[in-house]
Write a protein that holds these residues in place. Sequence first.
Motif, mmCIF file in Angstrom:
data_model
loop_
_atom_site.group_PDB
_atom_site.id
_atom_site.type_symbol
_atom_site.label_atom_id
_atom_site.label_comp_id
_atom_site.label_asym_id
_atom_site.label_seq_id
_atom_site.Cartn_x
_atom_site.Cartn_y
_atom_site.Cartn_z
ATOM 1 N N PRO A 40 0.812 -1.225 0.000
ATOM 2 C CA PRO A 40 0.000 0.000 0.000
ATOM 3 C C PRO A 40 0.840 1.268 0.000
ATOM 4 O O PRO A 40 0.533 2.232 -0.707
ATOM 5 C CB PRO A 40 -0.819 -0.125 1.295
ATOM 6 C CG PRO A 40 -0.836 -1.578 1.605
ATOM 7 C CD PRO A 40 0.487 -2.091 1.148
ATOM 8 N N VAL A 41 1.918 1.267 0.786
ATOM 9 C CA VAL A 41 2.778 2.454 0.865
ATOM 10 C C VAL A 41 3.441 2.725 -0.477
ATOM 11 O O VAL A 41 3.461 3.862 -0.969
ATOM 12 C CB VAL A 41 3.842 2.271 1.971
ATOM 13 C CG1 VAL A 41 4.782 3.474 2.021
ATOM 14 C CG2 VAL A 41 3.182 2.049 3.320
ATOM 15 N N PHE A 42 3.988 1.688 -1.107
ATOM 16 C CA PHE A 42 4.696 1.864 -2.378
ATOM 17 C C PHE A 42 3.727 2.297 -3.475
ATOM 18 O O PHE A 42 4.042 3.181 -4.285
ATOM 19 C CB PHE A 42 5.384 0.553 -2.774
ATOM 20 C CG PHE A 42 6.372 0.709 -3.893
ATOM 21 C CD1 PHE A 42 7.695 1.001 -3.633
ATOM 22 C CD2 PHE A 42 5.976 0.555 -5.219
ATOM 23 C CE1 PHE A 42 8.618 1.143 -4.667
ATOM 24 C CE2 PHE A 42 6.882 0.688 -6.256
ATOM 25 C CZ PHE A 42 8.202 0.987 -5.970
ATOM 26 N N ALA A 43 2.552 1.676 -3.509
ATOM 27 C CA ALA A 43 1.584 2.013 -4.558
ATOM 28 C C ALA A 43 1.122 3.454 -4.448
ATOM 29 O O ALA A 43 0.979 4.164 -5.466
ATOM 30 C CB ALA A 43 0.384 1.067 -4.473
ATOM 31 N N LEU A 44 0.916 3.946 -3.238
ATOM 32 C CA LEU A 44 0.416 5.306 -3.054
ATOM 33 C C LEU A 44 1.519 6.349 -3.191
ATOM 34 O O LEU A 44 1.331 7.379 -3.853
ATOM 35 C CB LEU A 44 -0.263 5.437 -1.688
ATOM 36 C CG LEU A 44 -1.760 5.105 -1.645
ATOM 37 C CD1 LEU A 44 -2.046 3.674 -2.073
ATOM 38 C CD2 LEU A 44 -2.329 5.347 -0.242
ATOM 39 N N ARG A 45 2.680 6.078 -2.588
ATOM 40 C CA ARG A 45 3.734 7.099 -2.552
ATOM 41 C C ARG A 45 4.642 7.073 -3.777
ATOM 42 O O ARG A 45 4.991 8.125 -4.310
ATOM 43 C CB ARG A 45 4.567 6.930 -1.281
ATOM 44 C CG ARG A 45 3.802 7.229 -0.003
ATOM 45 C CD ARG A 45 4.714 7.159 1.199
ATOM 46 N NE ARG A 45 3.989 7.439 2.437
ATOM 47 C CZ ARG A 45 4.559 7.410 3.650
ATOM 48 N NH1 ARG A 45 5.852 7.103 3.777
ATOM 49 N NH2 ARG A 45 3.839 7.678 4.725
ATOM 50 N N GLU A 46 5.046 5.906 -4.196
ATOM 51 C CA GLU A 46 6.008 5.810 -5.292
ATOM 52 C C GLU A 46 5.316 5.775 -6.655
ATOM 53 O O GLU A 46 5.799 6.375 -7.611
ATOM 54 C CB GLU A 46 6.886 4.567 -5.117
ATOM 55 C CG GLU A 46 7.651 4.515 -3.809
ATOM 56 C CD GLU A 46 8.617 5.667 -3.642
ATOM 57 O OE1 GLU A 46 9.209 6.107 -4.653
ATOM 58 O OE2 GLU A 46 8.785 6.139 -2.502
ATOM 59 N N LEU A 47 4.210 5.044 -6.744
ATOM 60 C CA LEU A 47 3.510 4.916 -8.017
ATOM 61 C C LEU A 47 2.372 5.929 -8.163
ATOM 62 O O LEU A 47 1.807 6.062 -9.256
ATOM 63 C CB LEU A 47 2.959 3.495 -8.174
ATOM 64 C CG LEU A 47 3.991 2.370 -8.139
ATOM 65 C CD1 LEU A 47 3.301 1.019 -8.237
ATOM 66 C CD2 LEU A 47 5.018 2.530 -9.266
ATOM 67 N N GLU A 48 2.044 6.617 -7.079
ATOM 68 C CA GLU A 48 0.981 7.628 -7.070
ATOM 69 C C GLU A 48 -0.337 7.072 -7.610
ATOM 70 O O GLU A 48 -1.048 7.720 -8.378
ATOM 71 C CB GLU A 48 1.414 8.863 -7.872
ATOM 72 C CG GLU A 48 2.653 9.527 -7.280
ATOM 73 C CD GLU A 48 3.068 10.765 -8.065
ATOM 74 O OE1 GLU A 48 2.578 10.949 -9.203
ATOM 75 O OE2 GLU A 48 3.872 11.543 -7.540
ATOM 76 N N MET A 49 -0.666 5.864 -7.192
ATOM 77 C CA MET A 49 -1.914 5.224 -7.587
ATOM 78 C C MET A 49 -3.032 5.652 -6.636
ATOM 79 O O MET A 49 -2.760 6.136 -5.530
ATOM 80 C CB MET A 49 -1.749 3.697 -7.592
ATOM 81 C CG MET A 49 -0.691 3.207 -8.571
ATOM 82 S SD MET A 49 -0.570 1.402 -8.636
ATOM 83 C CE MET A 49 -2.068 0.997 -9.525
ATOM 84 N N PRO A 50 -4.291 5.477 -7.024
ATOM 85 C CA PRO A 50 -5.400 5.862 -6.140
ATOM 86 C C PRO A 50 -5.407 5.027 -4.867
ATOM 87 O O PRO A 50 -4.956 3.869 -4.849
ATOM 88 C CB PRO A 50 -6.639 5.601 -6.999
ATOM 89 C CG PRO A 50 -6.198 4.672 -8.073
ATOM 90 C CD PRO A 50 -4.767 4.986 -8.342
ATOM 91 N N SER A 51 -5.950 5.599 -3.801
ATOM 92 C CA SER A 51 -5.889 4.949 -2.493
ATOM 93 C C SER A 51 -6.660 3.636 -2.452
ATOM 94 O O SER A 51 -6.343 2.754 -1.655
ATOM 95 C CB SER A 51 -6.426 5.898 -1.420
ATOM 96 O OG SER A 51 -7.754 6.289 -1.722
ATOM 97 N N TRP A 52 -7.658 3.471 -3.334
ATOM 98 C CA TRP A 52 -8.467 2.253 -3.281
ATOM 99 C C TRP A 52 -7.764 1.039 -3.865
ATOM 100 O O TRP A 52 -8.231 -0.088 -3.701
ATOM 101 C CB TRP A 52 -9.794 2.451 -4.007
ATOM 102 C CG TRP A 52 -9.702 3.029 -5.400
ATOM 103 C CD1 TRP A 52 -9.888 4.333 -5.756
ATOM 104 C CD2 TRP A 52 -9.397 2.321 -6.608
ATOM 105 N NE1 TRP A 52 -9.724 4.493 -7.114
ATOM 106 C CE2 TRP A 52 -9.430 3.268 -7.669
ATOM 107 C CE3 TRP A 52 -9.114 0.986 -6.908
ATOM 108 C CZ2 TRP A 52 -9.169 2.908 -8.991
ATOM 109 C CZ3 TRP A 52 -8.854 0.639 -8.224
ATOM 110 C CH2 TRP A 52 -8.882 1.592 -9.250
#
Length: 416
Positions: free
Chosen positions: A250-262
């Motif tokens: 979750p951390v990598f997807a949101l912070r590094e990949l800037e993906m949506p929180s869902w």
Amino acid sequence: MTPAVATDEKESRRPTSPVLPRGPGIGWFAVSGLVNALGTGFFYPFSLLFFTELSGLSLGSVGLVLTITVLAVLPWLLAVGRLVDRIGPRPVLIAGAAVRAVGFAGFLAVRDAATLVMCCLFLALGNRLEQTATPLLAIRLAPDGHSGQWLALTRVVFNAGLGGGALFASLLVVDSTSGFIVLGVANAASFVLTALLYLGLPVTEPTGKAPSRSREKRTAAPWRHTAYVRVAGANALLLTAALAVESALPVFALRELEMPSWIAGVLFAVNTLLLTLFQLPLGRLLERFRPSAVLALGGLAYAALYAAVLLAGGMSRGAQIASMVTGMVVYTLGELAVSQAGMTLLTGLPPQREQGAYLAFNQFFAGGATALAPFLVAMLLAHAPTSLWWTLGGGSVLAALLVSLLPHPSGAQQAN
């Protein structure tokens, strides 16, 4: 009773039995495991907030306490294993549930670090008692030829309960002191209920009289069993990877990949759904193959998710989501294979009358993985986020190499 892996060629040619496990006590076994997992799932998403709110300590201090207490119970595990062998797994499961109930009740009175440490020790010990005794009870209650299905059932009810408990907690628990008090009371009550349900399970006889002291020193030495140590080490590497994925993705997807929180919720929903629906049928299918090969290939399948994460940075949003979901599906199939084959080996390799000691020895590795994973994730995400996935990939390859050349167990193996 002969473990599932201790089958010969005649056994492998017998007609295929139904996918669903059968045998006396199967209903009680499933319900008690489900209630146990519901309590764990209800607490797990809020664990750090729970500890920091009730103790008044910082997040870093709480993390340190949790790591220390996990490691502190490890020296007691061999004694726990010998106890399981001598009195049977059912009383140990009841004790483990009772210990966790006491721990959660104690959390409600936590006001300083010392009290938090004491309660966390109860929780860590109860967890290790449960994880040592559950697979052993499964294989002793299962009819001949069905132990693999009973082991798979332990994973089904665990994943279903964990997911259901987390869902209930997200809907019912309020982020406040009163909300966390309700959480502590609910967990204490769930483990009291679990202990009562365990009382309804059939009683299994210990595997034999306790050996003499000289005999015990000579035989109860799981660390001398080379094949078992390799399987336990491989399992620990893959457990570290699974725990790291759980906290880091979750951390990598949101912070590094800037993906949506869902996206994190979608990925873990896919994971939980597949684990719950396919553990029994896939586990039955995999019994036809050499468990060491299944474990190795399952570990290598983890790399699909690591690759998806590493490649997602240069993709469009739709391609990112499709790639991550596909990677999670393959990763989950690998997780299903690893959990089934790993437990088949860990229960099938030891001499039957020392299975408890061996399973407790395996908890040294599991406890080390539980302590290492958060540290590894925190350090690499803070300093070199991309390297985390390469590190996990290397660990999965090493795990596959550790078990790929193991001989097929043909009964209880003797220590080397």
